[in-house]
Motif scaffolding. Structure first.
Motif, PDB file in Angstrom:
ATOM      1  N   PRO A  37       0.829  -1.206   0.000  1.00 23.79           N
ATOM      2  CA  PRO A  37       0.000   0.000   0.000  1.00 23.79           C
ATOM      3  C   PRO A  37       0.858   1.249   0.000  1.00 23.79           C
ATOM      4  N   GLU A  38       0.447   2.280  -0.725  1.00 21.62           N
ATOM      5  CA  GLU A  38       1.180   3.530  -0.743  1.00 21.62           C
ATOM      6  C   GLU A  38       0.991   4.267   0.578  1.00 21.62           C
ATOM      7  N   ARG A  39       2.036   4.926   1.019  1.00 15.74           N
ATOM      8  CA  ARG A  39       1.945   5.710   2.233  1.00 15.74           C
ATOM      9  C   ARG A  39       1.231   7.006   1.925  1.00 15.74           C
ATOM     10  N   GLU A  40       0.097   7.221   2.621  1.00 14.39           N
ATOM     11  CA  GLU A  40      -0.720   8.397   2.331  1.00 14.39           C
ATOM     12  C   GLU A  40      -0.059   9.681   2.806  1.00 14.39           C
ATOM     13  N   ASP A  41       0.723   9.586   3.860  1.00 12.34           N
ATOM     14  CA  ASP A  41       1.306  10.782   4.458  1.00 12.34           C
ATOM     15  C   ASP A  41       2.816  10.601   4.561  1.00 12.34           C
ATOM     16  N   PRO A  42       3.564  10.867   3.483  1.00 13.39           N
ATOM     17  CA  PRO A  42       5.019  10.656   3.528  1.00 13.39           C
ATOM     18  C   PRO A  42       5.667  11.518   4.590  1.00 13.39           C
ATOM     19  N   LEU A  43       6.720  10.983   5.177  1.00  9.82           N
ATOM     20  CA  LEU A  43       7.396  11.686   6.260  1.00  9.82           C
ATOM     21  C   LEU A  43       8.055  12.963   5.763  1.00  9.82           C
ATOM     22  N   ILE A  44       8.644  12.903   4.558  1.00  9.12           N
ATOM     23  CA  ILE A  44       9.315  14.065   3.978  1.00  9.12           C
ATOM     24  C   ILE A  44       8.563  14.493   2.731  1.00  9.12           C
ATOM     25  N   ARG A  45       8.015  15.684   2.765  1.00  7.39           N
ATOM     26  CA  ARG A  45       7.238  16.229   1.653  1.00  7.39           C
ATOM     27  C   ARG A  45       7.914  17.488   1.131  1.00  7.39           C
ATOM     28  N   PRO A  46       7.647  17.878  -0.094  1.00  6.08           N
ATOM     29  CA  PRO A  46       8.236  19.112  -0.614  1.00  6.08           C
ATOM     30  C   PRO A  46       7.956  20.300   0.297  1.00  6.08           C
ATOM     31  N   GLY A  47       8.969  21.132   0.503  1.00  5.52           N
ATOM     32  CA  GLY A  47       8.813  22.298   1.360  1.00  5.52           C
ATOM     33  C   GLY A  47       9.512  22.115   2.689  1.00  5.52           C
ATOM     34  N   LEU A  48       9.071  22.857   3.698  1.00  8.53           N
ATOM     35  CA  LEU A  48       9.686  22.848   5.019  1.00  8.53           C
ATOM     36  C   LEU A  48       8.925  21.927   5.957  1.00  8.53           C
ATOM     37  N   GLY A  49       9.658  21.240   6.815  1.00 12.28           N
ATOM     38  CA  GLY A  49       9.017  20.368   7.777  1.00 12.28           C
ATOM     39  C   GLY A  49      10.010  19.873   8.808  1.00 12.28           C
ATOM     40  N   ASP A  50       9.542  19.013   9.682  1.00 12.29           N
ATOM     41  CA  ASP A  50      10.421  18.412  10.683  1.00 12.29           C
ATOM     42  C   ASP A  50       9.836  17.085  11.141  1.00 12.29           C
ATOM     43  N   PHE A  51      10.688  16.250  11.695  1.00 12.32           N
ATOM     44  CA  PHE A  51      10.254  14.965  12.254  1.00 12.32           C
ATOM     45  C   PHE A  51      11.228  14.563  13.345  1.00 12.32           C
ATOM     46  N   THR A  52      10.816  13.635  14.175  1.00 12.49           N
ATOM     47  CA  THR A  52      11.662  13.133  15.251  1.00 12.49           C
ATOM     48  C   THR A  52      12.315  11.825  14.816  1.00 12.49           C
ATOM     49  N   PHE A  53      13.618  11.742  15.020  1.00 10.15           N
ATOM     50  CA  PHE A  53      14.365  10.556  14.597  1.00 10.15           C
ATOM     51  C   PHE A  53      14.906   9.817  15.817  1.00 10.15           C
ATOM     52  N   LYS A  54      14.549   8.527  15.917  1.00 12.24           N
ATOM     53  CA  LYS A  54      15.036   7.657  16.985  1.00 12.24           C
ATOM     54  C   LYS A  54      15.659   6.397  16.389  1.00 12.24           C
ATOM     55  N   GLY A  55      16.072   6.468  15.139  1.00 14.98           N
ATOM     56  CA  GLY A  55      16.419   5.276  14.384  1.00 14.98           C
ATOM     57  C   GLY A  55      17.773   4.675  14.648  1.00 14.98           C
ATOM     58  N   TYR A  56      18.581   5.289  15.521  1.00 13.74           N
ATOM     59  CA  TYR A  56      19.838   4.661  15.886  1.00 13.74           C
ATOM     60  C   TYR A  56      19.658   4.056  17.278  1.00 13.74           C
ATOM     61  N   ALA A  57      19.522   2.746  17.342  1.00 15.83           N
ATOM     62  CA  ALA A  57      19.075   2.056  18.552  1.00 15.83           C
ATOM     63  C   ALA A  57      19.876   2.366  19.814  1.00 15.83           C
ATOM     64  N   PRO A  58      21.220   2.369  19.782  1.00 16.37           N
ATOM     65  CA  PRO A  58      21.955   2.627  21.031  1.00 16.37           C
ATOM     66  C   PRO A  58      21.693   4.005  21.631  1.00 16.37           C
ATOM     67  N   LEU A  59      21.200   4.949  20.819  1.00 19.25           N
ATOM     68  CA  LEU A  59      20.844   6.280  21.326  1.00 19.25           C
ATOM     69  C   LEU A  59      19.365   6.568  21.083  1.00 19.25           C
ATOM     70  N   GLY A  60      18.567   5.511  21.011  1.00 16.07           N
ATOM     71  CA  GLY A  60      17.138   5.671  20.758  1.00 16.07           C
ATOM     72  C   GLY A  60      16.401   6.423  21.841  1.00 16.07           C
ATOM     73  N   ASP A  61      16.983   6.448  23.054  1.00 15.47           N
ATOM     74  CA  ASP A  61      16.364   7.194  24.154  1.00 15.47           C
ATOM     75  C   ASP A  61      16.775   8.659  24.148  1.00 15.47           C
ATOM     76  N   ARG A  62      17.551   9.054  23.125  1.00 17.74           N
ATOM     77  CA  ARG A  62      17.956  10.451  22.977  1.00 17.74           C
ATOM     78  C   ARG A  62      17.585  10.921  21.568  1.00 17.74           C
ATOM     79  N   PRO A  63      16.301  11.132  21.323  1.00 17.52           N
ATOM     80  CA  PRO A  63      15.859  11.472  19.966  1.00 17.52           C
ATOM     81  C   PRO A  63      16.383  12.827  19.503  1.00 17.52           C
ATOM     82  N   VAL A  64      16.500  12.972  18.200  1.00 20.26           N
ATOM     83  CA  VAL A  64      16.853  14.265  17.620  1.00 20.26           C
ATOM     84  C   VAL A  64      15.693  14.722  16.743  1.00 20.26           C
ATOM     85  N   ARG A  65      15.411  15.993  16.792  1.00 16.99           N
ATOM     86  CA  ARG A  65      14.411  16.582  15.913  1.00 16.99           C
ATOM     87  C   ARG A  65      15.120  17.021  14.636  1.00 16.99           C
ATOM     88  N   VAL A  66      14.613  16.577  13.506  1.00 17.91           N
ATOM     89  CA  VAL A  66      15.267  16.853  12.233  1.00 17.91           C
ATOM     90  C   VAL A  66      14.441  17.870  11.452  1.00 17.91           C
TER      91      VAL A  66
END
Length: 311
Positions: A37-66
């Motif tokens: 199924p296609e993702r209806e709401d892509p994480l990165i869309r044209p223009g300005l935005g931000d998201f929270t990244f926890k994808g590096y497991a050893p530092l998953g408890d220290r998220p970074v806002r991107v």
């Protein structure tokens, strides 16, 4: 929507039929979208935005806002990762780069390493040492967050990009040059470290983190680091000596009294090491006339180095 359960035995056949219809419908939907199924709401869309990244497991408890700035088709864009200064103003760094990336099909990513999770200089030294100055296990180094973020974004966008450009100013430049020194398998095709306050010099006689004495992988650092495409960028007028943000102690002052002197010393020491050890030396030095300690003044001069086919 909630479906009411049919009552009585006479409805069992109806339940089977309903289940079959649901399964067939789901399968048809999957087939029509190429198997997933296609993702209806892509994480990165044209223009300005931000998201929270926890994808590096050893530092998953220290998220970074991107914070990101994406072109019309992010999947075909080159990627620029920008490291902010000690002010942690990642959103402002994103804004400063907008006019230089807009015509060049570039996805800008500015990860924000917050004071909460990376206090003080734990950010600028890549979390290699803890608050007491003790070495952290390599898995805890925040350099890995940059590499993991790149992999995540490439997967998210279905991009075929295999590398990225890396830029840092001030505390971000401290992060970037140490990233180059201690991450031998990084995918940065070019890195620019602009106006760092102090450095980890490639000197085995100087204690870590000012030099390599006691550093992880001490003996192998110079060879792999000097072969990277690093630009040491310095403002010719970045000569203030009394700034509150400029580290002042005996080891830092041994590198120079201001950022310009310290950067020149770092580059020249590295060049001497390369010549003495017959190591490939790919670093470049760029001194910018009329530029002081200003990210806004550095960005337009760094852009042509960082971006392919820059306009």
């Amino acid at each position: 929507m909630r479906l009411l359960r049919p009552a009585g035995r006479g409805m069992r056949g109806g339940r089977r039929l309903l289940g079959a219809v649901v399964v067939v419908t789901v399968l048809l939907a999957a087939c029509s979208s190429g198997g997933s199924p296609e993702r209806e709401d892509p994480l990165i869309r044209p223009g300005l935005g931000d998201f929270t990244f926890k994808g590096y497991a050893p530092l998953g408890d220290r998220p970074v806002r991107v914070w990101y700035d994406a072109p019309a088709d992010p999947s075909t864009a080159q990627i620029l990762i920008v490291m902010h200064g000690m002010g942690r103003n990642a959103e402002g760094y994103r804004a400063a780069w907008h006019e230089y990336v807009e015509p060049n099909n570039v996805l800008v990513l500015v990860p924000e390493f917050s004071e909460e999770f990376y206090p003080g200089e734990m950010y600028s030294v890549g979390n290699m040492v803890d608050g007491d100055g003790d070495l952290q296990p390599e898995a805890k180094w925040s350099f890995h967050v940059v590499e993991a973020l790149f992999d995540f974004v490439v997967r998210e966008m279905g991009s075929r990009t295999r590398d990225y450009a890396l830029f840092g100013h001030s505390a971000g430049a401290q992060f970037v040059h140490r990233f180059v020194e201690f991450m031998p398998a990084h995918r940065a095709r070019i890195a620019v470290a602009a106006n760092a306050g102090w450095y980890t010099t490639l000197d085995n006689s100087v204690p870590f983190p000012y030099g390599l004495d006691g550093a992880p992988s001490q003996q192998s650092v110079p060879k792999r680091a000097l072969a990277s495409n690093l630009v040491v960028m310095l403002g010719a007028d970045d000569i203030e000596t009394e700034s509150d943000s400029l580290r002042r102690d005996s080891q830092a002052d041994a590198q120079g009294r201001n950022r310009l002197d310290r950067g020149m010393n770092f580059y020249q020491t590295s060049r001497t090491v390369a010549a003495r050890e017959s190591i490939e030396f790919r670093w470049r030095l760029a001194v910018l006339p009329g530029v002081a300690h200003s990210h806004h003044d550095v960005a337009p001069l760094a852009a042509p180095l960082l971006l392919t086919n820059a306009r």
